[in-house]
Structure formats: structure tokens, C-alpha cells
Scaffold this active site. Structure first.
Site: not given
Length: 431
Positions: A39, A133
Site C-alpha cells: 500500500k 472504517d
């Protein structure tokens, strides 16, 4: 450019996806020869000192958790303008794709997945990390049925860097707890439990409880509207599961489960009761079959005795030995009530043994969790101390730099004063 940088460390680079925060790659670690996910943060985000430091601190903590329900963090790297983390690459399906393909799940399947998610959150919350989230697209189910949560810490970091709505959201509106947009500076792990409740509802029904044409409409429902009851589902949901979801979706955090462990325990209790109910029903059927079989045997023997002629039945003469021979006692077969009582006692004994095993398992798990929590707390404390030392050192260097600049300014001022005095003397001499 980024691909050229990553190619120094990885082979077989393939872009998996791209979002507001950055890009995700699949690659092979050149040294360890294992598949990894990378990432990469966007340079403009990685350039923010507060963001990069908080992000690296949380990556370090997550790398040490090593929990089966959290995607593993292998390492983090950075160069002059980029920062990236190397993650465990998993073969499986995102939970949102499973919902889209298969639709609503049986409540037992959904409950077991949610329990795994709560296991992961329980460990993360103990380490001081709030996900912020939680949603199906941030959970992956591997080929062996293990659920793993992804993207920890990002929303928390986004808040810390004070990014606004025009930049990046602080979560996904459909899954956000009311306090996440009402008072984001004061939220705790119970906000994650609210998001888990939304995800649980979606697994059972195939849709989220709150929907609308605009984000404002959805946010307003989070604050004012109760979730619709779970009715007319392909798999009927027990009342205890319905109550657990309703409690997780309370608008007031104080009315929700106090922590992930409490939420998980409520679901595990319902599953255990269901699992115990099924064997008991099976044993009852088996017992009734044995009673019917016994009655048939008695009936066959009775018919055979009545159809035999008296001459064909041989009776042994009594034995005479000068003393009375005791006759064997007549054994009365147990009645149905006695057999039922015996079966009930056996079931109760089995349940008691199972309860004792579960209690022992809980004690062992509790001790292990306590030790792990203490280890994580010590690790967090160590990281925070190191950060404080670095900040103190940086402050000291900054202070010394300012002092040097002040001394240089003073010297420059004195030099200018000397030059002005010399110019004055020269002027007087010429006059």
C-alpha cells in the site's frame, strides 16, 4: 516513477486498486520470495509530518499484534517523497463481493463471521487502535473461511491530520456511528461496534439499514431513525441476535456493548445454545426409536409363545437338594418415565461437562488475552516514549538552531554598527 522505486525491492508488480489515499500493488518480495500486498501513500499525504509519524507508529503496533483476524503488517518503508507498507497477501474474497454474489446469509454463518471480526477489533482496541472504517469492503474471507480486517488506523490518522471533507472522508457514511461526524475528537472503540452492527445487519438482510439519495439523508437516519427490524428473511433470525444488533446500533454509545468482547460473548452464547439444542433433539429421536423397537420385540415374542403348543414347551423340574434354593429375583424393566429421567440426567451431566470445559477454555483465553494486552501496552508505551524522546531531541535541536540564528543576527548587527561607525569617522576625516 513509483514502480521504478518498488522494483528495487519487489518483482511481478501488479496494480490491484487505487483510492483517495494511494495505490495498492501485488508483488513478490525478491528476498523472501513470497507474495505481498504493498500500500503506497500518495506523496502529498506522505509529505505531512504528523500523518507519516502517526501512520508509522500504528503500523509498528499492528505489526506486533499478529492476530489471525487482522491482515498482517510485515514492514514499512519510505524514501524522500513516498511511504509504503508491506502487507500479507491473501487468497480470498472481499466480504462485500460475497454479499453481492450470494445475498443474505444464514444467521449462523453471518454470526461466525462477525465473531471473527470482533476478535480482531478486541485485540486492536487493546492496543489503542480504532479502525473507524469497518465495512464489508475492508474485510476479506480467505479460502479456509477466516475473516481478516484490513485498513486499520487510516481513518484515525486522517482525523489527526485534520483533513477536511473536500479532501478525504473520515469513514464510509453508510457504516459511520453518529458520533463520528458529531464529535469525532471523542470517539472510542464503540464507534467500531456500531459499524460492525451495520455490517451484521447487511450480512443477514443483504442491505444496510440506513440508505438515502444523499449523504445528508443517510447521516440524518444514523442520528434519528431506528433500524428496521429483520423480518421476512430467508433464514429466520433468533430474537437474541436481533437484540444484539439493536444494541450495537444504539445512537448513544453508552447504551451499546461496552467493548468488542461483550458483543462477541453475546453472539457466542446464542451459537452455543443453538448447537446444544440440536444434539438434544437428536437424542430424543434416538430414544423414541429404541422404545418402538423394544415394543416390537416384545410383541413378536408374545405372539411366538401363544402360537406354540403346550407339549412343545419344555419345563425343567424343580431341583430338590434338602435345602431351599433361592429363586432369582424378578427384574422389572424400567418404565418410560424412568427411561426419560435417565436420559434427562445424562443430558444434564453432558451439559454440565460441556459448561465446565467452556469455562476452563474461557479462563485460559482470558489469561492469554491479559498477557497479550499487557505485552501490547508495554510495546505502545515504549513506542510513545521513543517518540517523546525524538520530539524532545528535535525541540532541543530547534532551540539550538534558533540560538545560533540569534547569535548570528547579533554579530551581524554589531558588524553593521562597526561599519556605520567607520563610515562616520571617514566622513569626519574627509571634512
Amino acid at each position: 516513477m513509483m514502480e521504478a522505486i518498488l522494483s528495487k525491492y519487489y518483482a511481478d508488480l501488479t496494480v490491484l486498486g487505487e483510492g483517495a489515499m494511494g495505490k495498492v500493488w501485488r508483488a513478490t518480495d525478491s528476498l523472501l520470495e513470497r507474495d505481498v500486498a504493498i500500500k503506497v501513500m500518495k506523496p502529498e499525504i506522505a509529505a505531512q509530518a504528523d500523518f507519516s509519524e502517526r501512520f508509522l507508529v500504528e503500523a509498528r503496533v499492528l505489526a506486533r499484534i499478529s492476530h489471525p483476524n487482522i491482515v498482517a503488517v510485515y514492514q514499512a518503508k519510505r524514501d524522500a517523497s513516498h511511504i509504503w507498507i508491506e502487507l500479507e497477501y491473501l487468497h480470498g474474497s472481499l466480504l462485500d463481493k460475497i454479499i453481492a454474489t450470494d445475498g443474505p446469509m444464514p444467521w449462523q454463518t453471518a454470526t461466525r463471521l462477525i465473531i471473527q471480526a470482533l476478535h480482531g477489533l478486541e485485540r486492536a482496541h487493546a492496543a489503542g487502535i480504532i479502525h473507524r472504517d469497518v465495512k464489508p469492503s475492508n474485510a476479506i474471507v480467505t479460502e479456509d473461511g477466516t475473516l481478516k480486517l484490513m485498513d486499520f488506523g487510516i481513518a484515525r490518522v486522517k482525523q489527526a491530520t485534520k483533513l477536511t471533507r473536500t479532501g478525504y472522508t473520515l469513514g464510509t457514511v453508510a457504516y459511520m456511528a453518529p458520533e463520528q461526524f458529531q464529535s469525532p475528537d471523542t470517539i472510542d472503540g464503540r464507534a467500531d461496534l456500531y459499524s460492525v452492527g451495520i455490517m451484521f445487519y447487511e450480512l443477514l438482510s443483504g442491505s444496510v439499514p440506513f440508505d438515502g439519495k444523499t449523504e445528508f439523508e443517510i447521516l440524518d437516519q444514523h442520528v434519528r431513525v431506528k433500524p428496521p427490524p429483520l423480518k421476512n428473511l430467508p433464514s429466520p433470525v433468533p430474537d437474541s441476535i436481533q437484540r444484539a444488533i439493536e444494541r450495537a446500533l444504539e445512537k448513544n454509545p453508552d447504551k451499546r456493548f461496552p467493548d468488542a468482547a461483550s458483543f462477541r460473548a453475546a453472539l457466542e452464547t446464542t451459537l452455543a445454545q443453538n448447537d446444544q439444542k440440536q444434539p438434544r433433539e437428536g437424542k430424543g429421536v434416538d430414544r423414541r426409536l429404541w422404545v418402538v423397537a423394544g415394543a416390537l420385540v416384545v410383541g413378536v415374542l408374545s405372539a411366538w409363545l401363544f402360537t406354540r403348543s403346550p407339549d412343545s414347551i419344555t419345563v425343567n423340574p424343580p431341583i430338590t437338594t434338602g435345602q431351599d434354593v433361592p429363586q432369582p429375583a424378578t427384574t422389572t424393566p424400567p418404565s418410560d418415565e424412568e427411561r426419560d429421567e435417565s436420559t434427562r440426567l445424562a443430558n444434564e451431566a453432558e451439559l454440565a461437562e460441556e459448561a465446565e470445559r467452556q469455562e476452563k477454555k474461557k479462563r485460559i483465553e482470558s489469561d492469554r488475552k491479559r498477557d497479550e494486552d499487557e505485552r501490547i501496552a508495554r510495546e505502545v508505551e515504549r513506542i510513545e516514549k521513543e517518540r517523546a524522546v525524538r520530539e524532545a531531541a528535535a525541540a532541543k535541536l530547534e532551540k539550538e538552531r534558533l540560538a545560533r540564528e540569534a547569535a548570528a543576527a547579533k554579530l551581524e548587527k554589531e558588524r553593521l554598527a562597526r561599519e556605520a561607525a567607520a563610515a562616520k569617522l571617514e566622513k569626519e576625516r574627509l571634512a
